[in-house]
Design a protein around this motif. Sequence first.
Motif, mmCIF file in Angstrom:
data_model
loop_
_atom_site.group_PDB
_atom_site.id
_atom_site.type_symbol
_atom_site.label_atom_id
_atom_site.label_comp_id
_atom_site.label_asym_id
_atom_site.label_seq_id
_atom_site.Cartn_x
_atom_site.Cartn_y
_atom_site.Cartn_z
ATOM 1 N N ARG A 153 10.926 82.926 122.913
ATOM 2 C CA ARG A 153 10.259 81.742 122.348
ATOM 3 C C ARG A 153 9.519 80.942 123.419
ATOM 4 N NH1 ARG A 153 12.909 79.786 117.096
ATOM 5 N NH2 ARG A 153 14.262 81.494 116.455
ATOM 6 N N VAL A 154 10.143 80.736 124.582
ATOM 7 C CA VAL A 154 9.459 79.948 125.619
ATOM 8 C C VAL A 154 8.306 80.741 126.233
ATOM 9 C CG1 VAL A 154 11.448 78.470 126.115
ATOM 10 C CG2 VAL A 154 11.135 80.569 127.444
ATOM 11 N N LEU A 155 8.460 82.067 126.330
ATOM 12 C CA LEU A 155 7.342 82.880 126.816
ATOM 13 C C LEU A 155 6.151 82.784 125.870
ATOM 14 C CD1 LEU A 155 9.232 86.113 127.962
ATOM 15 C CD2 LEU A 155 8.069 84.478 129.459
ATOM 16 N N SER A 156 6.414 82.841 124.569
ATOM 17 C CA SER A 156 5.334 82.689 123.582
ATOM 18 C C SER A 156 4.694 81.316 123.693
ATOM 19 C CB SER A 156 5.876 82.909 122.171
ATOM 20 O OG SER A 156 6.304 84.237 121.980
ATOM 21 N N ALA A 157 5.523 80.282 123.887
ATOM 22 C CA ALA A 157 4.994 78.927 124.015
ATOM 23 C C ALA A 157 4.147 78.768 125.267
ATOM 24 C CB ALA A 157 6.143 77.914 124.038
ATOM 25 N N ALA A 158 4.405 79.601 126.275
ATOM 26 C CA ALA A 158 3.614 79.551 127.505
ATOM 27 C C ALA A 158 2.380 80.445 127.423
ATOM 28 C CB ALA A 158 4.473 79.966 128.701
ATOM 29 N N GLY A 159 2.117 81.009 126.238
ATOM 30 C CA GLY A 159 0.874 81.740 126.021
ATOM 31 C C GLY A 159 0.968 83.238 126.098
ATOM 32 N N ALA A 160 2.161 83.790 126.409
ATOM 33 C CA ALA A 160 2.290 85.245 126.514
ATOM 34 C C ALA A 160 2.354 85.881 125.129
ATOM 35 C CB ALA A 160 3.544 85.608 127.312
ATOM 36 N N GLU A 161 1.968 87.156 125.052
ATOM 37 C CA GLU A 161 2.147 87.954 123.843
ATOM 38 C C GLU A 161 3.477 88.684 123.998
ATOM 39 O OE1 GLU A 161 0.176 91.827 121.597
ATOM 40 O OE2 GLU A 161 -1.059 90.639 122.981
ATOM 41 N N VAL A 162 4.459 88.319 123.186
ATOM 42 C CA VAL A 162 5.837 88.761 123.397
ATOM 43 C C VAL A 162 6.294 89.693 122.284
ATOM 44 C CG1 VAL A 162 8.235 87.998 123.689
ATOM 45 C CG2 VAL A 162 6.367 86.597 124.586
ATOM 46 N N THR A 163 6.977 90.776 122.673
ATOM 47 C CA THR A 163 7.645 91.673 121.731
ATOM 48 C C THR A 163 9.137 91.653 122.040
ATOM 49 O OG1 THR A 163 5.740 93.129 121.427
ATOM 50 C CG2 THR A 163 7.913 94.055 120.951
ATOM 51 N N ARG A 164 9.933 91.330 121.018
ATOM 52 C CA ARG A 164 11.391 91.296 121.177
ATOM 53 C C ARG A 164 11.946 92.629 120.691
ATOM 54 N NH1 ARG A 164 8.931 86.887 119.672
ATOM 55 N NH2 ARG A 164 9.501 84.834 120.500
ATOM 56 N N GLU A 165 12.745 93.266 121.535
ATOM 57 C CA GLU A 165 13.147 94.646 121.245
ATOM 58 C C GLU A 165 14.657 94.831 121.324
ATOM 59 O OE1 GLU A 165 10.195 97.296 122.074
ATOM 60 O OE2 GLU A 165 11.450 98.916 122.823
ATOM 61 N N PHE A 166 15.177 95.545 120.345
ATOM 62 C CA PHE A 166 16.591 95.937 120.270
ATOM 63 C C PHE A 166 16.641 97.438 120.552
ATOM 64 C CE2 PHE A 166 20.808 94.996 118.177
ATOM 65 C CZ PHE A 166 21.323 96.275 118.223
ATOM 66 N N TYR A 167 17.436 97.832 121.537
ATOM 67 C CA TYR A 167 17.549 99.251 121.904
ATOM 68 C C TYR A 167 18.803 99.819 121.258
ATOM 69 C CZ TYR A 167 17.431 103.367 125.028
ATOM 70 O OH TYR A 167 17.370 104.633 125.541
ATOM 71 N N ILE A 168 18.610 100.729 120.310
ATOM 72 C CA ILE A 168 19.733 101.305 119.557
ATOM 73 C C ILE A 168 20.291 102.503 120.323
ATOM 74 C CG2 ILE A 168 20.474 102.185 117.326
ATOM 75 C CD1 ILE A 168 17.763 101.161 116.202
ATOM 76 N N ASN A 169 21.527 102.396 120.764
ATOM 77 C CA ASN A 169 22.170 103.502 121.482
ATOM 78 C C ASN A 169 22.743 104.494 120.477
ATOM 79 O OD1 ASN A 169 23.424 100.993 123.709
ATOM 80 N ND2 ASN A 169 21.621 102.245 124.010
ATOM 81 N N ASP A 170 21.858 105.267 119.871
ATOM 82 C CA ASP A 170 22.271 106.153 118.781
ATOM 83 C C ASP A 170 22.314 107.619 119.200
ATOM 84 O OD1 ASP A 170 19.560 106.439 119.132
ATOM 85 O OD2 ASP A 170 19.014 106.064 117.049
ATOM 86 N N ARG A 171 22.446 107.860 120.480
ATOM 87 C CA ARG A 171 22.554 109.242 120.958
ATOM 88 C C ARG A 171 23.872 109.396 121.717
ATOM 89 N NH1 ARG A 171 21.325 112.228 125.604
ATOM 90 N NH2 ARG A 171 20.685 114.394 125.180
ATOM 91 N N GLY A 172 24.516 110.523 121.551
ATOM 92 C CA GLY A 172 25.736 110.778 122.303
ATOM 93 C C GLY A 172 26.926 111.025 121.399
ATOM 94 N N VAL A 173 28.055 111.358 122.021
ATOM 95 C CA VAL A 173 29.246 111.753 121.268
ATOM 96 C C VAL A 173 29.831 110.605 120.461
ATOM 97 C CG1 VAL A 173 29.840 113.593 122.876
ATOM 98 C CG2 VAL A 173 30.719 111.283 123.278
ATOM 99 N N GLN A 174 29.514 109.355 120.827
ATOM 100 C CA GLN A 174 30.101 108.239 120.084
ATOM 101 C C GLN A 174 29.678 108.239 118.619
ATOM 102 O OE1 GLN A 174 27.636 107.688 122.234
ATOM 103 N NE2 GLN A 174 26.116 106.357 121.248
ATOM 104 N N MET A 175 28.501 108.815 118.322
ATOM 105 C CA MET A 175 28.064 108.860 116.934
ATOM 106 C C MET A 175 28.928 109.815 116.113
ATOM 107 S SD MET A 175 25.823 106.571 116.879
ATOM 108 C CE MET A 175 25.442 106.781 115.153
ATOM 109 N N ASN A 176 29.354 110.906 116.742
ATOM 110 C CA ASN A 176 30.273 111.818 116.050
ATOM 111 C C ASN A 176 31.650 111.185 115.882
ATOM 112 O OD1 ASN A 176 28.451 113.872 115.602
ATOM 113 N ND2 ASN A 176 28.985 115.005 117.461
ATOM 114 N N HIS A 177 32.118 110.471 116.923
ATOM 115 C CA HIS A 177 33.396 109.765 116.810
ATOM 116 C C HIS A 177 33.339 108.736 115.677
ATOM 117 C CE1 HIS A 177 34.745 111.798 120.285
ATOM 118 N NE2 HIS A 177 34.193 111.012 121.208
ATOM 119 N N PHE A 178 32.198 108.083 115.560
ATOM 120 C CA PHE A 178 31.983 107.102 114.501
ATOM 121 C C PHE A 178 32.110 107.766 113.125
ATOM 122 C CE2 PHE A 178 28.486 104.803 112.048
ATOM 123 C CZ PHE A 178 29.249 103.684 111.747
#
Length: 557
Positions: A153-178
């Motif tokens: 929000r403050v970066l946008s207010a300072a004039g930047a073009e901002v993209t907010r990103e969520f990185y989904i850790n959906d690879r690996g054995v934990q998905m099978n355990h799930f």
Amino acid sequence: MTPAQLSTTIVAGLTALVEQGALTLPDGVPAEVTVERPRQKGHGDYATNVALQLAKKAGTNPRALGELLAEQLRAADGIAGVEVAGPGFLNISVETGAQGQVAAEIVAAGDSYGHTETLAGQRINVEFISANPTGPLHLGHTRWAVLGDAIGRVLSAAGAEVTREFYINDRGVQMNHFATSIIAAATGQPTPTDGYAGAYIEDLARAVGEAQPGIFDLPEPERLTAVRAKGYELQLAEQQAQLDAFQTHFDVWFSEQSLHESGSVPETLQRLKDLGHVYEEGGALWMRTTDFGDDKDRVLIKSDGELTYFASDTAYYLNKRARGFDHCIYLLGADHHGYVGRLKAMAACVGDDPEKTLDVLIGQLVKILRDGEELRLSKRAGTIVTLQELSEEIGVDALRYSLARYPADSPLTLDVAEITRASNDNPVYYVQYAHARTCRMIENATALGMALPADGAFDPSLLDHERDGALLRALAEFPRVVASAAELREPHRVARYLEAASSVFNKWYDTKECRMLPQGDEPVRPANEARLVLTVATRTVLANGLRLLGVSAPERM
């Protein structure tokens, strides 16, 4: 007169001195000058140390340069006086009318007041939650949700073009355990080794069965694949809904698995080979990050052929850069200190200057106390305290503000009773109440027939009390605070500013000579109308500041 306007006036004064031949600046006149509020009363409205900064380059002493500049400024519009103090500090007093005009400018700007063009033209990616889609979001995620969103929000207010990103850790054995955990819950079996336990798994098993009847009767491995996909879909949707309710919104939900499916990882490895920054040793493929300051080289492919997380991290960084981001900001947990050096070295290995393209912010842990006891977290044991539970017990506003008012790298202990107390000792209550007070004052003014001038015209010189000036100077600081918060990635500066500004406002409110409303049968005078403008300006600043923290600005409390 705002600090930005005064900076422009000072730059104009320096330019005039250069053009007159009275001053030589080999590097040219600076584009802007730092202007601050003096710490001591009686030292003017604003102060600058520009003479100390430029004297050596100009081949003179700071005091002499200060006197030259002071003479220029005394003739400028809006300047009431300039004093050269100490070795060359300039203490500047502005005319009452020039200071009072700030209120009109704030009201005219409205929601955009505080916004600048400091970072205009920059495309910035802020990745501030990286989580497995295997369970609810917890307290650590909650802190990053607040800080990352506020930074965006403050970066946008300072004039930047901002993209907010969520990185989904959906690879690996934990998905099978799930998936096996969901199947076990649905079929009445004990939780598998390395599986996930807790009531949320049982709820999810029911939801999976309802969404896709017969899914648990499928033969293996079809059942595992189907349950994994449906469980992933439902759990991710729940995370998204929880964050939306928490006033944290992401522009991109990026799947780690998609990096591998798209071929980005092999392409990244080939690029590194072409650049000469990888080598083979012990049957593994290594990136030579020690060439760029890392404490050791990093494995990309293990000797058994398995890709490491660092290979995905490198491909992900390059993916962001390929999407056109000039700068990538990462918010990582306290256990990721070692990632700073390796990520910067990685950026250098792929040909970037990490000082220009990469920021890694390491956050510290948060403890939540209830009745003196710490709430414990353990996703796999099923005793996790979730973002949703915290929001429901503490409230979105109180939780967000309490987490936003501290730097990311400070360990934090919050007491539920303290941050939910309706008391001036509670910072979020204090700021929100100040905003509600301005709303009530404006309502009362409306009831008396008072209104803002239609053309914005009022006599700013009527805001002549010492408390008027203090409040105007506090409000004028807001754009500088926002720009600083963006530049330093420190949104807590906005929270601390709001608390200080609320304090100045409350002192003004308690000063009988500054009453906005006429008393008794008194008529509405021009001074009352001027202070209505000042009240609306205060409301605007408090609301805009709270919005940058993702906190509401209530009209009644």
